[in-house]
Write a protein that holds these residues in place. Structure first.
Motif, PDB file in Angstrom:
ATOM      1  N   SER A 109     -40.920  48.815  65.485  1.00 54.90           N
ATOM      2  CA  SER A 109     -40.685  47.545  66.165  1.00 54.90           C
ATOM      3  C   SER A 109     -41.467  46.392  65.548  1.00 54.90           C
ATOM      4  CB  SER A 109     -41.056  47.663  67.646  1.00 54.90           C
ATOM      5  OG  SER A 109     -42.414  48.038  67.799  1.00 54.90           O
ATOM      6  N   GLU A 110     -42.507  46.701  64.742  1.00 59.92           N
ATOM      7  CA  GLU A 110     -43.335  45.662  64.130  1.00 59.92           C
ATOM      8  C   GLU A 110     -42.946  45.394  62.674  1.00 59.92           C
ATOM      9  OE1 GLU A 110     -45.923  43.893  65.860  1.00 59.92           O
ATOM     10  OE2 GLU A 110     -44.677  44.795  67.409  1.00 59.92           O
ATOM     11  N   ARG A 111     -41.987  46.115  62.156  1.00 62.77           N
ATOM     12  CA  ARG A 111     -41.556  45.949  60.765  1.00 62.77           C
ATOM     13  C   ARG A 111     -40.416  44.937  60.660  1.00 62.77           C
ATOM     14  NH1 ARG A 111     -42.551  50.790  57.291  1.00 62.77           N
ATOM     15  NH2 ARG A 111     -44.089  52.078  58.394  1.00 62.77           N
ATOM     16  N   VAL A 112     -40.333  44.269  59.523  1.00 57.00           N
ATOM     17  CA  VAL A 112     -39.184  43.393  59.260  1.00 57.00           C
ATOM     18  C   VAL A 112     -37.945  44.264  59.121  1.00 57.00           C
ATOM     19  CG1 VAL A 112     -38.171  41.720  57.677  1.00 57.00           C
ATOM     20  CG2 VAL A 112     -40.627  41.662  58.139  1.00 57.00           C
ATOM     21  N   GLN A 113     -36.890  43.894  59.849  1.00 55.53           N
ATOM     22  CA  GLN A 113     -35.666  44.694  59.889  1.00 55.53           C
ATOM     23  C   GLN A 113     -34.640  44.101  58.902  1.00 55.53           C
ATOM     24  OE1 GLN A 113     -35.463  47.196  62.762  1.00 55.53           O
ATOM     25  NE2 GLN A 113     -37.660  46.722  62.801  1.00 55.53           N
ATOM     26  N   ILE A 114     -34.252  44.903  57.915  1.00 58.73           N
ATOM     27  CA  ILE A 114     -33.324  44.442  56.871  1.00 58.73           C
ATOM     28  C   ILE A 114     -32.014  45.204  57.015  1.00 58.73           C
ATOM     29  CG2 ILE A 114     -32.938  44.150  54.407  1.00 58.73           C
ATOM     30  CD1 ILE A 114     -35.993  44.255  54.073  1.00 58.73           C
ATOM     31  N   GLY A 115     -30.951  44.487  57.337  1.00 63.82           N
ATOM     32  CA  GLY A 115     -29.658  45.123  57.533  1.00 63.82           C
ATOM     33  C   GLY A 115     -28.766  45.008  56.304  1.00 63.82           C
ATOM     34  N   PHE A 116     -28.211  46.127  55.870  1.00 71.99           N
ATOM     35  CA  PHE A 116     -27.253  46.140  54.760  1.00 71.99           C
ATOM     36  C   PHE A 116     -25.854  46.117  55.372  1.00 71.99           C
ATOM     37  CE2 PHE A 116     -31.031  47.111  52.658  1.00 71.99           C
ATOM     38  CZ  PHE A 116     -30.851  47.090  51.277  1.00 71.99           C
ATOM     39  N   LEU A 117     -25.128  45.021  55.143  1.00 68.29           N
ATOM     40  CA  LEU A 117     -23.811  44.835  55.736  1.00 68.29           C
ATOM     41  C   LEU A 117     -22.771  44.618  54.647  1.00 68.29           C
ATOM     42  CD1 LEU A 117     -26.039  42.855  57.532  1.00 68.29           C
ATOM     43  CD2 LEU A 117     -24.173  43.203  59.129  1.00 68.29           C
ATOM     44  N   GLY A 118     -21.547  44.964  54.967  1.00 67.09           N
ATOM     45  CA  GLY A 118     -20.470  44.777  54.007  1.00 67.09           C
ATOM     46  C   GLY A 118     -19.215  45.461  54.494  1.00 67.09           C
ATOM     47  N   ASN A 119     -18.174  45.320  53.726  1.00 66.11           N
ATOM     48  CA  ASN A 119     -16.924  45.955  54.088  1.00 66.11           C
ATOM     49  C   ASN A 119     -16.963  47.448  53.761  1.00 66.11           C
ATOM     50  OD1 ASN A 119     -15.618  43.597  55.060  1.00 66.11           O
ATOM     51  ND2 ASN A 119     -15.354  42.921  52.949  1.00 66.11           N
ATOM     52  N   VAL A 120     -16.028  48.181  54.291  1.00 65.55           N
ATOM     53  CA  VAL A 120     -15.957  49.614  54.042  1.00 65.55           C
ATOM     54  C   VAL A 120     -15.884  49.886  52.545  1.00 65.55           C
ATOM     55  CG1 VAL A 120     -14.507  51.659  54.341  1.00 65.55           C
ATOM     56  CG2 VAL A 120     -14.905  50.120  56.265  1.00 65.55           C
ATOM     57  N   ASN A 121     -16.675  50.866  52.092  1.00 64.58           N
ATOM     58  CA  ASN A 121     -16.680  51.327  50.703  1.00 64.58           C
ATOM     59  C   ASN A 121     -17.303  50.330  49.734  1.00 64.58           C
ATOM     60  OD1 ASN A 121     -16.090  53.722  49.336  1.00 64.58           O
ATOM     61  ND2 ASN A 121     -14.340  52.791  48.293  1.00 64.58           N
ATOM     62  N   ALA A 122     -18.142  49.430  50.261  1.00 63.90           N
ATOM     63  CA  ALA A 122     -18.847  48.505  49.364  1.00 63.90           C
ATOM     64  C   ALA A 122     -20.052  49.179  48.714  1.00 63.90           C
ATOM     65  CB  ALA A 122     -19.301  47.266  50.134  1.00 63.90           C
TER      66      ALA A 122
ATOM     67  N   LEU B  75     -26.750  43.347  64.209  1.00 61.34           N
ATOM     68  CA  LEU B  75     -27.229  41.993  63.927  1.00 61.34           C
ATOM     69  C   LEU B  75     -28.189  41.492  65.001  1.00 61.34           C
ATOM     70  CD1 LEU B  75     -23.971  40.329  62.543  1.00 61.34           C
ATOM     71  CD2 LEU B  75     -26.061  40.817  61.281  1.00 61.34           C
ATOM     72  N   ASP B  76     -28.182  42.125  66.181  1.00 59.75           N
ATOM     73  CA  ASP B  76     -29.149  41.756  67.214  1.00 59.75           C
ATOM     74  C   ASP B  76     -30.560  42.191  66.827  1.00 59.75           C
ATOM     75  OD1 ASP B  76     -27.203  40.652  68.829  1.00 59.75           O
ATOM     76  OD2 ASP B  76     -26.874  42.484  69.983  1.00 59.75           O
ATOM     77  N   THR B  77     -30.656  43.088  65.864  1.00 60.94           N
ATOM     78  CA  THR B  77     -31.946  43.602  65.419  1.00 60.94           C
ATOM     79  C   THR B  77     -32.366  43.025  64.072  1.00 60.94           C
ATOM     80  OG1 THR B  77     -31.557  45.695  66.562  1.00 60.94           O
ATOM     81  CG2 THR B  77     -33.197  45.720  64.836  1.00 60.94           C
ATOM     82  N   VAL B  78     -31.400  42.690  63.233  1.00 54.72           N
ATOM     83  CA  VAL B  78     -31.661  42.333  61.840  1.00 54.72           C
ATOM     84  C   VAL B  78     -32.399  41.002  61.721  1.00 54.72           C
ATOM     85  CG1 VAL B  78     -30.491  41.595  59.715  1.00 54.72           C
ATOM     86  CG2 VAL B  78     -29.744  43.662  60.907  1.00 54.72           C
ATOM     87  N   ASN B  79     -33.478  41.015  60.901  1.00 53.57           N
ATOM     88  CA  ASN B  79     -34.182  39.778  60.552  1.00 53.57           C
ATOM     89  C   ASN B  79     -33.650  39.171  59.266  1.00 53.57           C
ATOM     90  OD1 ASN B  79     -36.906  41.663  61.630  1.00 53.57           O
ATOM     91  ND2 ASN B  79     -36.241  39.841  62.737  1.00 53.57           N
ATOM     92  N   ILE B  80     -33.292  40.035  58.321  1.00 54.30           N
ATOM     93  CA  ILE B  80     -32.762  39.607  57.029  1.00 54.30           C
ATOM     94  C   ILE B  80     -31.558  40.490  56.709  1.00 54.30           C
ATOM     95  CG2 ILE B  80     -33.216  39.433  54.548  1.00 54.30           C
ATOM     96  CD1 ILE B  80     -36.196  39.045  55.302  1.00 54.30           C
ATOM     97  N   ALA B  81     -30.488  39.881  56.219  1.00 56.30           N
ATOM     98  CA  ALA B  81     -29.275  40.634  55.892  1.00 56.30           C
ATOM     99  C   ALA B  81     -29.092  40.737  54.382  1.00 56.30           C
ATOM    100  CB  ALA B  81     -28.049  39.976  56.521  1.00 56.30           C
TER     101      ALA B  81
END
Length: 397
Positions: free
Chosen positions: A9-22, A88-94
């Protein structure tokens, strides 16, 4: 969790997002150097979020989140998109992942979502090895190949720069250290009962101790069963502050002299996570509850509930005794939180120690937008015990 580990909970959360099979899963595996995500040649393998903690040299501890693909058809595809949006409710950086085979329009929905939510992002063109080219011209910040480990180290450097900038702009929050003078003596009341984890302290207790030390002050721990003797004949009578587990708030209030400030771990966590003011505003709605009203009691962790669990047993008992009403009590815990809050009259949330600041504030925003009042464990318990003013005085002075 080790005492030396930084909580998720104290770490920067980095979300990897993209379309299917990216290639999001393959990219996370390349960045971490570990096979943590399911990778296959079939489209849409990832159907839920997968998380991995790691350390980046210059930026420190982070969480990498592998999200389901956005573009997909059918019922399963809809569930993937729903899970990705929830992430995305959790992500700090995408990190928005695309490929040379996609057009700019393919990632426009993702860019729009990030911009709407003020989430900083990096665009990455993956699979340049498949395109048989060294660069691509789809306006990505960097082009890489997870499969061939091309420019992965450069991507890490970009991530570090983004994280450092994010941390510089982040508002500093305190648990209690800003309210302490140097060499203050703080007594922590920690019940060791059936609900206490064996062999360790729970996260809020660990964090409060660390914060007290940061203020060049001293923390001393005592069980509730030993508190009376400790306050009479031990160093407890010299305490500048007492912090207690909320479930024994009323008991501790009777023992600790009124000239010694008193608060709880739960109230401090609500302050640290940024929703204490909402909790203080919403707590008075307890007096408006009527027979049949629905109350949601929500915890951010998924611990095994004991026979005298605070959320499922103690708070409902206290509510019934205080309001003298027949209420409908419903529970949620862990990452699950109801999307539809229609029909609820009050939400009582834990301090949110296991949730990131962004995650808990996203919940609070959702509750507010639903027109429902919200408070938290410590605030509600102190209010129903008639000691709310005392419990928050040190935070208001």
């Amino acid at each position: 969790m080790s005492l030396n580990d930084t909580p998720v909970s104290e770490r920067v959360q980095i979300g990897f997002l993209g379309n299917v099979n990216a290639g999001k899963s393959s990219l996370i595996n390349a960045v971490t150097g570990q096979d943590i995500s399911v990778v296959s040649e079939f489209k849409g393998t990832t159907t839920d979020t997968v998380k991995k903690t790691m350390e980046l040299h210059k930026a420190g501890p982070v969480v990498l989140i592998d999200t389901p693909g956005f573009s997909d058809d059918g019922e399963i595809g809809s569930l993937r998109m729903k899970a990705a949006r929830k992430a995305l409710d959790t992500v700090n950086i995408a990190v928005i992942v695309t490929t040379p085979h996609e057009t700019e329009s393919n990632i426009e929905p993702l860019l729009k979502l990030c911009n709407e939510r003020n989430i900083p992002y990096i665009t990455v063109c993956n699979k340049i090895d498949e395109a048989k080219i060294e660069t691509t011209d789809i306006r990505a910040d960097i082009s890489v190949s997870a499969a061939e480990n091309i420019r992965i180290e450069e991507l890490k450097l970009l991530l570090e720069e983004k994280i450092i900038l994010f941390n510089e702009r982040k508002e500093e929050r305190f648990i209690i250290s800003d309210r302490l003078k140097k060499n203050s003596l703080v007594t922590l009341v920690i019940p060791i009962d059936e609900s206490a984890p064996k062999g360790r302290l729970i996260l809020p207790q660990q964090q409060v101790i660390r914060d007290i030390l940061a203020a060049d002050s001293q923390a001393v721990c005592v069980k509730d069963t030993e508190l009376e003797e400790f306050m009479k004949n031990g160093i407890g009578r010299y305490s500048d502050l007492v912090i207690t587990d909320s479930q024994v708030f009323g008991f501790v209030d009777k023992i600790v002299p009124k000239d010694i400030p008193l608060t709880s771990f739960s109230i401090l966590m609500a302050r640290y996570k940024g929703f204490l003011e909402m909790a203080l505003e919403g707590v008075y709605h307890i007096d408006n509850l009527k027979d049949g009203d629905r109350v949601l009691i929500s915890e951010g962790c998924s611990h095994h509930r004991q026979c005298e669990d605070i959320g499922s047993v103690k708070i409902p008992k206290l509510l019934k005794k205080y309001t003298e009403k027949e209420l409908s009590i419903e529970l949620s815990n862990g990452t699950y939180f109801p999307e539809d809050l229609a029909g609820f009259d009050l939400v009582i949330h834990c301090g949110g120690c296991m949730l990131s600041e962004k995650q808990i504030l996203s919940r609070m925003k959702h509750i507010h937008n639903s027109g429902v009042k919200v408070t938290n464990y410590g605030t509600a318990i102190s209010y129903m015990n008639g000691i709310l003013e005392r419990a928050v005085k040190i935070l208001k002075d």
